[in-house]
Structures are given as structure tokens and as C-alpha cells.
Enzyme design. Structure first.
Site, mmCIF file in Angstrom:
data_model
loop_
_atom_site.group_PDB
_atom_site.id
_atom_site.type_symbol
_atom_site.label_atom_id
_atom_site.label_comp_id
_atom_site.label_asym_id
_atom_site.label_seq_id
_atom_site.Cartn_x
_atom_site.Cartn_y
_atom_site.Cartn_z
ATOM 1 N N ALA A 1 -7.364 -3.796 31.866
ATOM 2 C CA ALA A 1 -6.945 -2.456 32.294
ATOM 3 C C ALA A 1 -6.328 -2.488 33.684
ATOM 4 N N THR B 1 -1.813 -11.772 37.519
ATOM 5 C CA THR B 1 -0.364 -11.964 37.405
ATOM 6 C C THR B 1 0.140 -13.004 38.400
ATOM 7 N N ASP B 2 1.289 -13.608 38.080
ATOM 8 C CA ASP B 2 1.908 -14.543 39.027
ATOM 9 C C ASP B 2 2.510 -13.810 40.229
ATOM 10 N N GLU B 3 2.650 -12.459 40.120
ATOM 11 C CA GLU B 3 3.296 -11.720 41.212
ATOM 12 C C GLU B 3 2.479 -11.742 42.504
ATOM 13 N N TYR C 1 2.143 -2.835 43.484
ATOM 14 C CA TYR C 1 1.480 -3.360 42.283
ATOM 15 C C TYR C 1 0.863 -4.731 42.573
ATOM 16 N N ALA D 1 0.208 -6.198 45.341
ATOM 17 C CA ALA D 1 -0.832 -6.155 46.382
ATOM 18 C C ALA D 1 -2.153 -5.679 45.790
ATOM 19 N N LYS E 1 -3.107 -6.037 42.650
ATOM 20 C CA LYS E 1 -3.637 -7.110 41.799
ATOM 21 C C LYS E 1 -4.220 -8.228 42.677
ATOM 22 N N ASN F 1 5.649 -13.351 33.065
ATOM 23 C CA ASN F 1 6.088 -12.192 32.269
ATOM 24 C C ASN F 1 5.880 -12.399 30.773
ATOM 25 N N LEU G 1 11.566 -4.641 31.045
ATOM 26 C CA LEU G 1 12.943 -5.104 30.810
ATOM 27 C C LEU G 1 13.295 -5.314 29.331
ATOM 28 N N PRO H 1 13.678 -1.936 45.247
ATOM 29 C CA PRO H 1 13.329 -2.264 46.639
ATOM 30 C C PRO H 1 12.340 -3.438 46.694
ATOM 31 N N GLY H 2 12.597 -4.395 47.590
ATOM 32 C CA GLY H 2 11.689 -5.549 47.758
ATOM 33 C C GLY H 2 11.650 -6.461 46.540
HETATM 34 P P1 NAD Z 1 -0.099 -1.961 29.958
HETATM 35 O O1 NAD Z 1 0.406 -1.069 31.043
HETATM 36 O O2 NAD Z 1 0.692 -2.097 28.717
HETATM 37 O O3 NAD Z 1 -1.560 -1.478 29.516
HETATM 38 C C1 NAD Z 1 -2.550 -1.103 30.439
HETATM 39 C C2 NAD Z 1 -3.691 -0.450 29.650
HETATM 40 O O4 NAD Z 1 -4.749 -0.141 30.574
HETATM 41 C C3 NAD Z 1 -3.308 0.849 28.960
HETATM 42 O O5 NAD Z 1 -3.820 0.890 27.649
HETATM 43 C C4 NAD Z 1 -3.957 1.929 29.821
HETATM 44 O O6 NAD Z 1 -4.301 3.101 29.097
HETATM 45 C C5 NAD Z 1 -5.180 1.194 30.332
HETATM 46 N N1 NAD Z 1 -5.676 1.746 31.612
HETATM 47 C C6 NAD Z 1 -4.962 1.990 32.733
HETATM 48 N N2 NAD Z 1 -5.772 2.509 33.681
HETATM 49 C C7 NAD Z 1 -7.015 2.562 33.157
HETATM 50 C C8 NAD Z 1 -8.275 2.988 33.648
HETATM 51 N N3 NAD Z 1 -8.410 3.485 34.886
HETATM 52 N N4 NAD Z 1 -9.354 2.894 32.841
HETATM 53 C C9 NAD Z 1 -9.236 2.408 31.573
HETATM 54 N N5 NAD Z 1 -8.057 2.010 31.047
HETATM 55 C C10 NAD Z 1 -6.955 2.078 31.826
HETATM 56 O O7 NAD Z 1 -0.369 -3.360 30.650
HETATM 57 P P2 NAD Z 1 -0.116 -4.843 30.096
HETATM 58 O O8 NAD Z 1 1.311 -5.191 30.310
HETATM 59 O O9 NAD Z 1 -0.728 -4.968 28.775
HETATM 60 O O10 NAD Z 1 -0.961 -5.676 31.169
HETATM 61 C C11 NAD Z 1 -2.345 -5.920 30.962
HETATM 62 C C12 NAD Z 1 -2.879 -6.744 32.122
HETATM 63 O O11 NAD Z 1 -2.152 -7.956 32.220
HETATM 64 C C13 NAD Z 1 -2.731 -6.063 33.483
HETATM 65 O O12 NAD Z 1 -3.880 -6.345 34.238
HETATM 66 C C14 NAD Z 1 -1.502 -6.724 34.110
HETATM 67 O O13 NAD Z 1 -1.597 -6.732 35.511
HETATM 68 C C15 NAD Z 1 -1.622 -8.129 33.534
HETATM 69 N N6 NAD Z 1 -0.359 -8.878 33.363
HETATM 70 C C16 NAD Z 1 0.680 -8.335 32.661
HETATM 71 C C17 NAD Z 1 1.816 -9.105 32.438
HETATM 72 C C18 NAD Z 1 2.984 -8.560 31.650
HETATM 73 O O14 NAD Z 1 4.024 -9.222 31.572
HETATM 74 N N7 NAD Z 1 2.892 -7.404 31.028
HETATM 75 C C19 NAD Z 1 1.901 -10.402 32.949
HETATM 76 C C20 NAD Z 1 0.821 -10.917 33.675
HETATM 77 C C21 NAD Z 1 -0.314 -10.154 33.860
HETATM 78 O O1 DAU Z 2 5.286 -11.595 36.356
HETATM 79 C C1 DAU Z 2 4.280 -10.880 35.690
HETATM 80 C C2 DAU Z 2 4.577 -9.394 35.772
HETATM 81 O O2 DAU Z 2 5.665 -9.164 34.885
HETATM 82 C C3 DAU Z 2 3.389 -8.501 35.404
HETATM 83 O O3 DAU Z 2 2.373 -8.679 36.353
HETATM 84 C C4 DAU Z 2 3.796 -7.031 35.363
HETATM 85 O O4 DAU Z 2 2.725 -6.240 34.902
HETATM 86 C C5 DAU Z 2 4.969 -6.889 34.404
HETATM 87 O O5 DAU Z 2 5.432 -5.550 34.421
HETATM 88 C C6 DAU Z 2 6.109 -7.834 34.805
HETATM 89 O O6 DAU Z 2 6.692 -7.421 36.063
HETATM 90 P P1 DAU Z 2 8.269 -7.466 36.317
HETATM 91 O O7 DAU Z 2 8.589 -6.530 37.412
HETATM 92 O O8 DAU Z 2 8.752 -8.856 36.440
HETATM 93 O O9 DAU Z 2 8.767 -6.890 34.880
HETATM 94 P P2 DAU Z 2 9.925 -5.870 34.492
HETATM 95 O O10 DAU Z 2 10.059 -5.945 33.007
HETATM 96 O O11 DAU Z 2 9.735 -4.533 35.099
HETATM 97 O O12 DAU Z 2 11.219 -6.530 35.149
HETATM 98 C C7 DAU Z 2 11.628 -7.838 34.825
HETATM 99 C C8 DAU Z 2 12.872 -8.137 35.623
HETATM 100 O O13 DAU Z 2 13.951 -7.301 35.151
HETATM 101 C C9 DAU Z 2 12.732 -7.829 37.102
HETATM 102 O O14 DAU Z 2 13.473 -8.790 37.857
HETATM 103 C C10 DAU Z 2 13.399 -6.458 37.269
HETATM 104 C C11 DAU Z 2 14.477 -6.468 36.200
HETATM 105 N N1 DAU Z 2 14.804 -5.152 35.590
HETATM 106 C C12 DAU Z 2 13.751 -4.419 35.088
HETATM 107 C C13 DAU Z 2 13.980 -3.191 34.503
HETATM 108 C C14 DAU Z 2 12.848 -2.362 33.970
HETATM 109 C C15 DAU Z 2 16.108 -4.719 35.481
HETATM 110 O O15 DAU Z 2 17.059 -5.408 35.904
HETATM 111 N N2 DAU Z 2 16.346 -3.491 34.913
HETATM 112 C C16 DAU Z 2 15.337 -2.695 34.435
HETATM 113 O O16 DAU Z 2 15.630 -1.573 33.937
#
Ligand code: NAD
Ligand code: DAU
Length: 340
Positions: A80, A127-129, A153, A155, A157, A182, A193, A277-278
Site C-alpha cells: 500500500a 522502489t529504485d527511485e 514520492y 522521499a 518511500k 518500473n 506511462l 519538475p526534477g
Molecule cells: P498502485 O497505486 O497501483 O496501488 C496502490 C494501492 O494501495 C491501491 O490499491 C490503493 O487503494 C492502496 N492504498 C493507498 N493508500 C492506502 C492506505 N492508506 N491504506 C490502505 N490502502 C491504501 O501502486 P502499485 O504501482 O501497485 O505499487 C505498489 C507498491 O510497489 C508501492 O509501494 C510502490 O511504491 C511500489 N513500487 C511500484 C513500482 C511500479 O512500477 N508501479 C515499482 C517499484 C515499486
Molecule cells: O522506478 C520505479 C517507479 O516507477 C515506482 O516506484 C513508481 O511507483 C512508478 O510510478 C514508476 O515511476 P515513474 O515516474 O518512473 O513512472 P511513470 O510511468 O510515471 O513514468 C515513466 C517515465 O515516463 C518517466 O520518465 C516519466 C515519463 N512520462 C510519464 C508519463 C505519465 C512521460 O513522458 N509522459 C507521461 O505522460
């Protein structure tokens, strides 16, 4: 085995629940999810009548509820979070509340429940971020890379990772952490994305590339991520961190061109817009530790994974159309100017 999953209605959490219940017939799962904008019960509809699965709508900052659920579980897998970088730039309050305070409340619950009835294993999904932004030729992130988060975000994590590690050192809590790159695949909210671009193209809309499109991310299929978590919660060493990556570094333009090609669309669908930004320039993961210690490595190639993912969004229009036509419009307008 009883698993408590937090955030199981989101993208990775729901894929993980499907993965675990398919693989282990005798496991039981309680899914605690607040159903924020990102949580979707549709992701787990097939499990509604599965006696091994229970959904509880609730917040991880609800101490009483969290204490009760943690007591009944053997392993807690904590997904979560508020997960979208762009939303954290628009407004970061919920990121602090859920990602930091929520993790703290879970850790406190695990600490007090472990004292009474044995150790509860706690796995923290990160996350790797948290490692910041890499230069073009710098070596990839590994478990020893210093933290340097640069968005609200990342910060939040990073703060949660530090708390989890502090509870291991101070209270001997049996924790593990994974820092993953990602993810992509089915059930990903169409603000990210890949699902945003695929669904925009199906709808005949432009695809918004930030800045010059030269930012690099490492991409991992969500099923490979689920396999890595499975390995860590069963065989990972307590107190350890594992970096999980896809061996698939790509610029955003490479991703964009791959999507256009699979979907038979032209470059004219691209709209270059103002940069985030950033905006971190590059992420990359060295996953040799988890490969050496747990025998895990990614199996799904980016090409196969992307083709399958595009097909899924084409075949599941109802799933994402109901999201895109709802409250999401308000965010889209704020982020991209106009919804159409
Ligand atoms: P997501 O945004 O799709 O899902 C987050 C879920 O958490 C949702 O179902 C939401 O309802 C629930 N949630 C949010 N706040 C809550 C709260 N206060 N109490 C209970 N539930 C709550 O996220 P995701 O992309 O599935 O990411 C899941 C985890 O993996 C996160 O911790 C994220 O930081 C990490 N992560 C994501 C990625 C990625 O590429 N998506 C990569 C690396 C790590
Ligand atoms: O690296 C792991 C992270 O990957 C997770 O911790 C995050 O939860 C997850 O959201 C993801 O973060 P990013 O910021 O890398 O994902 P996003 O899909 O938002 O963006 C991927 C790249 O694409 C990023 O360089 C920004 C760019 N982008 C994103 C969107 C939404 C665009 O160019 N246009 C867009 O509309």
C-alpha cells in the site's frame, strides 16, 4: 500460511494475490486496501467466491484495525502506497500520511504482535527511485547505493525504507525490503506511462512525452516482480534488502516507439510536453545479489511482455474506460491541460 497484503487492490498487489493463490493452494490471504483512486475491486473479481481470500476495506493508518489483522497473519507483504510521482508533485500530503505514517503503524503492529505470539515476517515493497538519478555511464543501483531521493514520492518511500531497517536493527523485527524498477503489465492504472500511452492510442488521443524523451527507466514485467517477492518472503535473509530489476534499460522514446510499432501507429501521435519538475534522468538496477542468493532473474523479455500487455489493454477496454471516464478526468486535466 496466512498472508496479510496491504494495497492488494492496486496494480502490483492484485497481480501478487493472483500469483500466490494460483501457486499455493493452502495459503490464505487477507487484503487490506483503502480503495483510493488507485484501488480497484475489479482486479480481484475472480476471487470473490474463493474461501482462501478475504477483502477488508480499511486504511493502513487505522491503528486498531491494523493491530487486529497483523495479529492473525504469519507474513505481511506491504504494497500500500501513494505511488505516482506526478501526483506527489501536485500534492504530497497523502504520500507522507500513507507511505511514512502508514508504514510506521504497520511496523508498530508487527512489533507488538511478534512479542506475544512469535515472529511475523514483514516484507516492505520499495522502489529504485530512493537511490536518485544516475549519470549516463554510472554503474547501476545496488543494495549499497546511498539514498538520494529527489521527488516527494521517492522521499516518502526512502523514509519508509529507513524506518523498516531501523526496526530491524533496534527491535530485531524480521523484515526484508525489495527495491524494484518500473513494472508494467495488466491492471496498471492508466496514469502511468505504458498504460496511458496504450489507452490514449486506442482512444485516438495524442501521447504526451515529457521533455526530450531521453529519460531512462529499467522495465520489469509485473509477473517477474511477483516471482521475486515470492522468493524473498520464503527464502530471503532477514534484515536484508534485495534490488530487483528487468535488465531492460530503455529511454522513454524507445518505449514510445515500441508501443507505436506494436499498435501500428505513426510518430505524429506524439506530443512533446513540458518536462516533469526534477525529472530523474536514469534508473538502472544491478540484481546480482538476488540472482546469486535466491536464484531469481527476470524471465519475460520486454518484447513479449509488451505485446502481451498491449493485447490485455485492447481486450479489457471496460476495465480502463470506467477509470478514465471517472474522477481521473480531473487529474488528467490538471496534469496535461486538456482531457482531449
Ligand atoms: P498502485 O497505486 O497501483 O496501488 C496502490 C494501492 O494501495 C491501491 O490499491 C490503493 O487503494 C492502496 N492504498 C493507498 N493508500 C492506502 C492506505 N492508506 N491504506 C490502505 N490502502 C491504501 O501502486 P502499485 O504501482 O501497485 O505499487 C505498489 C507498491 O510497489 C508501492 O509501494 C510502490 O511504491 C511500489 N513500487 C511500484 C513500482 C511500479 O512500477 N508501479 C515499482 C517499484 C515499486
Ligand atoms: O522506478 C520505479 C517507479 O516507477 C515506482 O516506484 C513508481 O511507483 C512508478 O510510478 C514508476 O515511476 P515513474 O515516474 O518512473 O513512472 P511513470 O510511468 O510515471 O513514468 C515513466 C517515465 O515516463 C518517466 O520518465 C516519466 C515519463 N512520462 C510519464 C508519463 C505519465 C512521460 O513522458 N509522459 C507521461 O505522460
Amino acid at each position: 500460511m496466512k498472508l496479510l497484503i496491504t494495497g492488494g487492490c492496486g496494480f502490483i498487489g492484485s497481480n501478487f494475490i493472483h500469483y500466490i493463490l494460483k501457486k499455493y493452494s493452502n495459503y490464505e490471504i487477507v487484503n487490506l486496501d483503502a480503495l483510493t483512486y488507485a484501488g480497484n475491486l475489479e482486479n480481484l473479481k475472480e476471487l470473490e467466491n474463493d474461501s482462501r481470500y478475504e477483502f477488508i476495506k480499511g486504511d493502513i493508518t487505522d491503528e486498531k484495525l491494523v493491530n487486529k489483522l497483523v495479529k492473525k497473519s504469519d507474513i505481511i507483504v506491504h504494497f500500500a502506497a501513494e505511488s505516482h510521482v506526478d501526483r506527489s508533485i501536485l500534492s504530497s500530503g497523502d504520500f507522507i500520511k500513507t507511505n511514512i505514517n502508514g508504514t510506521h503503524i504497520l511496523l508498530e503492529a508487527v512489533k507488538s504482535a511478534s512479542r506475544r505470539n512469535g515472529n511475523k515476517r514483514f516484507h516492505h515493497i520499495s522502489t529504485d527511485e530512493v537511490f536518485g538519478s544516475l549519470k549516463p555511464k554510472s554503474p547501476a543501483f545496488n543494495e549499497n547505493t546511498p539514498y538520494d531521493p529527489r521527488s516527494p514520492y521517492s522521499a516518502s518511500k526512502a523514509a519508509s525504507d529507513h524506518l523498516v531497517r531501523a526496526y530491524f536493527h533496534t527491535y530485531d523485527l524480521p523484515i526484508t525490503i525489495s527495491n524494484c524498477s518500473n513494472n508494467y503489465g495488466r491492471y496498471q492504472f492508466p496514469e502511468k506511462l505504458i498504460p496511458l500511452f496504450v489507452t490514449n492510442l486506442i482512444e485516438g488521443k495524442k501521447i504526451p512525452v515529457y521533455g526530450d524523451g531521453g529519460n531512462i527507466r529499467d522495465w520489469l514485467h509485473v509477473e517477474d516482480h511477483c516471482r521475486a517477492i515470492d522468493e524473498i518472503i520464503h527464502n530471503g535473509k532477514i534484515g536484508e534488502t534485495y534490488c530487483v530489476g528487468g535488465n531492460s534499460e530503455k529511454t522513454n522514446m524507445e518505449i514510445t516507439r515500441a508501443i507505436l510499432k506494436i499498435m501500428g501507429k505513426k510518430n505524429r501521435e506524439i506530443e512533446y510536453i513540458k518536462d516533469r519538475p526534477g525529472h530523474d534522468r536514469r534508473y538502472a538496477i544491478d540484481f546480482s545479489k538476488i540472482k546469486k542468493e535466491l536464484g531469481w532473474e527476470p524471465k519475460i523479455s520486454f518484447e513479449d511482455g509488451m505485446r502481451e500487455t498491449v493485447e490485455w489493454y485492447k481486450n479489457n477496454k471496460k476495465w480502463w474506460r470506467s477509470i478514465k471516464s471517472g474522477k481521473y478526468q480531473e487529474y488528467y486535466k490538471e496534469q496535461y491541460g486538456s482531457p482531449e
